[in-house]
Design a protein around this motif. Structure first.
Motif, PDB file in Angstrom:
ATOM      1  N   PRO A  37      46.016  40.415  37.632  1.00 19.07           N
ATOM      2  CA  PRO A  37      45.520  41.783  37.923  1.00 19.07           C
ATOM      3  C   PRO A  37      43.728  42.136  38.516  1.00 19.07           C
ATOM      4  O   PRO A  37      43.335  42.421  39.215  1.00 19.07           O
ATOM      5  CB  PRO A  37      46.153  42.998  37.269  1.00 19.07           C
ATOM      6  CG  PRO A  37      46.547  42.067  36.236  1.00 19.07           C
ATOM      7  CD  PRO A  37      46.551  40.704  35.780  1.00 19.07           C
ATOM      8  N   ALA A  38      42.690  41.753  37.710  1.00 17.86           N
ATOM      9  CA  ALA A  38      41.675  42.060  38.097  1.00 17.86           C
ATOM     10  C   ALA A  38      40.964  40.950  39.086  1.00 17.86           C
ATOM     11  O   ALA A  38      40.244  41.376  39.506  1.00 17.86           O
ATOM     12  CB  ALA A  38      40.685  41.789  36.594  1.00 17.86           C
ATOM     13  N   ARG A  39      42.294  40.096  39.108  1.00 14.34           N
ATOM     14  CA  ARG A  39      41.008  39.021  40.266  1.00 14.34           C
ATOM     15  C   ARG A  39      42.041  39.511  41.722  1.00 14.34           C
ATOM     16  O   ARG A  39      40.916  40.087  41.914  1.00 14.34           O
ATOM     17  CB  ARG A  39      41.717  37.306  39.655  1.00 14.34           C
ATOM     18  CG  ARG A  39      41.753  36.592  41.301  1.00 14.34           C
ATOM     19  CD  ARG A  39      41.763  35.554  41.406  1.00 14.34           C
ATOM     20  NE  ARG A  39      41.689  34.021  42.238  1.00 14.34           N
ATOM     21  CZ  ARG A  39      42.111  34.350  43.029  1.00 14.34           C
ATOM     22  NH1 ARG A  39      43.627  35.168  43.132  1.00 14.34           N
ATOM     23  NH2 ARG A  39      41.720  33.469  44.766  1.00 14.34           N
ATOM     24  N   ASN A  40      42.600  40.153  41.102  1.00 14.31           N
ATOM     25  CA  ASN A  40      43.376  40.460  43.372  1.00 14.31           C
ATOM     26  C   ASN A  40      42.838  41.275  43.749  1.00 14.31           C
ATOM     27  O   ASN A  40      42.413  41.780  44.508  1.00 14.31           O
ATOM     28  CB  ASN A  40      45.125  40.933  42.342  1.00 14.31           C
ATOM     29  CG  ASN A  40      46.083  39.368  42.482  1.00 14.31           C
ATOM     30  OD1 ASN A  40      45.843  38.221  42.708  1.00 14.31           O
ATOM     31  ND2 ASN A  40      47.058  39.116  41.740  1.00 14.31           N
ATOM     32  N   GLY A  41      42.026  42.891  42.161  1.00 11.14           N
ATOM     33  CA  GLY A  41      41.512  43.535  42.698  1.00 11.14           C
ATOM     34  C   GLY A  41      40.037  43.384  43.209  1.00 11.14           C
ATOM     35  O   GLY A  41      39.733  44.054  43.778  1.00 11.14           O
ATOM     36  N   ALA A  46      35.933  42.688  47.575  1.00 10.20           N
ATOM     37  CA  ALA A  46      34.954  41.781  48.503  1.00 10.20           C
ATOM     38  C   ALA A  46      35.868  41.902  49.801  1.00 10.20           C
ATOM     39  O   ALA A  46      34.954  41.621  50.995  1.00 10.20           O
ATOM     40  CB  ALA A  46      35.154  40.568  47.916  1.00 10.20           C
ATOM     41  N   ALA A  47      37.584  41.962  49.992  1.00 11.29           N
ATOM     42  CA  ALA A  47      37.443  41.963  51.778  1.00 11.29           C
ATOM     43  C   ALA A  47      37.451  43.503  52.432  1.00 11.29           C
ATOM     44  O   ALA A  47      36.848  43.482  53.140  1.00 11.29           O
ATOM     45  CB  ALA A  47      39.630  41.843  51.272  1.00 11.29           C
ATOM     46  N   ASN A  48      37.618  44.712  51.249  1.00 14.51           N
ATOM     47  CA  ASN A  48      37.143  45.517  51.839  1.00 14.51           C
ATOM     48  C   ASN A  48      35.820  45.967  52.218  1.00 14.51           C
ATOM     49  O   ASN A  48      35.075  46.310  53.055  1.00 14.51           O
ATOM     50  CB  ASN A  48      37.622  46.588  51.265  1.00 14.51           C
ATOM     51  CG  ASN A  48      39.206  47.012  50.607  1.00 14.51           C
ATOM     52  OD1 ASN A  48      39.807  47.188  51.796  1.00 14.51           O
ATOM     53  ND2 ASN A  48      39.106  47.769  49.784  1.00 14.51           N
TER      54      ASN A  48
END
Length: 207
Positions: A37-41, A46-48
């Motif tokens: 979850p931390a990596r996905n966040g 980063a994408a935003n």
């Protein structure tokens, strides 16, 4: 491992001992990494940020293009903002004590960006000795900017220290006026134009 422990009816620590020497395949490691979850966040953030930066670049490029059109009001307004504007990424804040300069900047917003007057805020920055005459001073700035009462924001009163009161008498009889507009596309367009007019690069404005 929790699922395995539950399926076979043993403790999690027992499963951990049994599987600790098993080497995971690259695909299995990648799958576990993706489920973190931390990596996905971090990926989403980063994408935003990347998308926001790309939007700012598009707006700056539009400003550069406008600067090449030879519009004198656009040139003047951008130079005023370069000198007297705050350097926020998302909002315009222009502050000055000269009513003619305030009027010119508001005209720049109206004509070069077709900004509706309802979106423009006018805020007076006053000193303690202005408060008795506050309404007249606020109206002075509204008249200078040619904006209605609905554009007025709450004034800010700066207290003057005892040591400087004598020195301030007669200075800035109307305080200063701050023009505000919360439109990231416009402030970034101005930044692009300023760099085009000045023939320099300011990466921190892009972010």
């Amino acid at each position: 491992m929790k699922e395995i422990a539950r399926m076979v009816g043993v403790s999690l620590s027992s499963v951990s001992l049994l599987v600790r020497d098993i080497e995971l395949t690259p695909d299995a490691k990648a799958a576990l990494h993706r489920r973190n979850p931390a990596r996905n966040g971090e990926i989403v953030r980063a994408a935003n940020l990347a998308r926001a930066r790309q939007r700012r670049k598009v707006w700056q490029d539009a400003g550069r293009e406008h600067a090449r059109c030879g519009d004198p009001l656009h040139h003047a307004g951008c130079m005023l903002y370069w000198a007297e504007g705050s350097k926020s990424r998302t909002a315009i804040q222009f502050c000055n004590s000269d009513p003619a300069m305030v009027a010119l900047f508001v005209e720049f917003l109206r004509n070069c960006f077709q900004v509706p007057e309802a979106l423009i805020g006018v805020r007076a920055h006053l000193y303690a000795d202005h408060t008795a005459d506050q309404e007249r001073i606020e109206q002075f700035w509204l008249d200078a900017a040619r904006l209605p009462q609905s554009c007025l924001r709450r004034s800010i009163v700066n207290r003057v220290s005892k040591s400087s009161k004598g020195k301030r008498i007669g200075r800035l009889p109307y305080g200063t006026c701050r023009i505000t507009l919360h439109r990231a596309a416009i402030v970034q367009s101005i930044y692009g134009a300023i760099q085009e007019y000045g023939d320099f690069e300011r990466p921190e404005w892009l972010g």
